[in-house]
Design an enzyme around this catalytic site. Structure first.
Site, PDB file in Angstrom:
ATOM      1  CE  LYS A   1      -3.906  -2.491   2.130  1.00  0.00           C
ATOM      2  NZ  LYS A   1      -4.669  -2.285   3.536  1.00  0.00           N
TER       3      LYS A   1
ATOM      4  CB  THR B   1      10.844  -1.116   6.719  1.00  0.00           C
ATOM      5  OG1 THR B   1      10.334  -1.121   5.412  1.00  0.00           O
ATOM      6  CG2 THR B   1      10.134  -2.344   7.390  1.00  0.00           C
TER       7      THR B   1
ATOM      8  CE  LYS C   1       3.109   0.060  13.118  1.00  0.00           C
ATOM      9  NZ  LYS C   1       4.068   0.159  11.647  1.00  0.00           N
TER      10      LYS C   1
ATOM     11  CG  HIS D   1      -0.674   1.847  13.149  1.00  0.00           C
ATOM     12  ND1 HIS D   1      -0.316   2.333  14.337  1.00  0.00           N
ATOM     13  CD2 HIS D   1       0.000   2.286  12.268  1.00  0.00           C
ATOM     14  CE1 HIS D   1       0.684   3.307  13.881  1.00  0.00           C
ATOM     15  NE2 HIS D   1       0.788   3.457  12.628  1.00  0.00           N
TER      16      HIS D   1
END
Length: 278
Positions: free
Chosen positions: A17, A112, A171, A167
């Site tokens: 994404k 990341t 995740k 989140h």
């Protein structure tokens, strides 16, 4: 804009994404040139990175899972500025990705999260020896940087604070890198927060969240429908002060990503945090 050759960029995690948003942003930036799109997912191999990102025209950059050959290819381009790789992959692979990029002289911009302090220090040492710029940025949102700055200011006047980060449920790491960074910024003040006035007992382990430095607790929520959200809640007798940042679209990260791509070329070592380059 100068007549300088565009910056060659690789996106690692290009089918994800965030990766798709980065591909789209790079394609629309005249001073950047997408040379490579890396992703490990088998179903996206060979697909055009631009079409996958939703662009109206293909970029003629196919998705591949071959990172090392792509690093070598970009490193071999002697004309123009050095190459940059933007990494939005997975905590399990990002450390090796960054080391490989630095070894080829490619400047990493890392979104990341999940790297341990020891791994970050090792990468910092590696980048320093190679005199190669590297940016590790837990959150590319300028709004989040402003929230963190406001939290540091507020923490000078409040002795009790907790952090809640929320989140999407894809995740992989918890707490988020942004929440950890926020706690670290508050801890740098050198004061201890949340001094206990009663002896607490957790009837379910972890009910009070994870304990970061200087007594700061972080609570993590993972649900479908969320993107990325954070609250920093301060408490004092008779009052609550809440700072909150909500991400409704990943496009909000792109100004920070593009800034990082341009700035990393000016660095000779590892820098942690978007606020350091604003």
């Amino acid at each position: 804009m100068t007549n300088q050759a565009p910056i060659p960029v690789i996106v690692n995690g290009a089918a994800g994404k965030m990766g798709r948003e980065v591909v789209k942003a790079i394609a629309q930036a005249p001073d950047l040139n997408l040379l490579g799109a890396i992703d490990s997912s088998p179903e996206h191999q060979g697909k055009d990175a631009g079409e996958l990102a939703g662009l109206s025209e293909p970029l003629e950059v196919p998705i591949t899972n071959q990172l090392e050959p792509m690093l070598g290819y970009v490193a071999g381009e002697r004309q123009g500025p050095p190459g940059v790789i933007v990494d939005f992959t997975h905590p399990d692979s990002v450390y090796d990705n960054v080391r490989s990029a630095i070894a080829y002289g490619i400047r990493p911009v890392v979104g990341t999260t999940g790297l341990s302090p020891a791994q970050i220090q090792n990468l910092a040492d590696f980048a320093e020896k190679a005199s190669t710029g590297c940016l590790i940025i837990p959150n590319f949102s300028i709004g989040m940087v402003l929230l963190q700055q406001a939290a540091v200011t507020a923490s000078q006047y409040f002795d009790h604070v907790e952090i809640i980060e929320l989140h999407h449920n894809q995740k992989a790491d918890a707490p988020s890198g942004t929440a950890i960074q926020t706690a670290e910024l508050l801890a740098e003040l050198g004061k201890t927060f949340n001094s206990a006035i009663v002896e607490e007992t957790e009837k379910i382990p972890g009910a009070r969240g994870s304990l970061a430095g200087e007594g700061i607790r972080i609570h993590s929520v993972r649900l479908p429908g969320l993107i990325a959200h954070q609250e920093v809640i301060f408490g004092a007798p008779g009052q609550i002060y809440t700072l909150r940042h909500d991400t409704s679209d990943r496009a909000c990260y792109m100004p920070g990503v593009l800034l990082a791509i341009r700035k990393v070329l000016q660095l000779k070592s590892l820098v942690y945090g978007l606020e350091k380059i604003l």
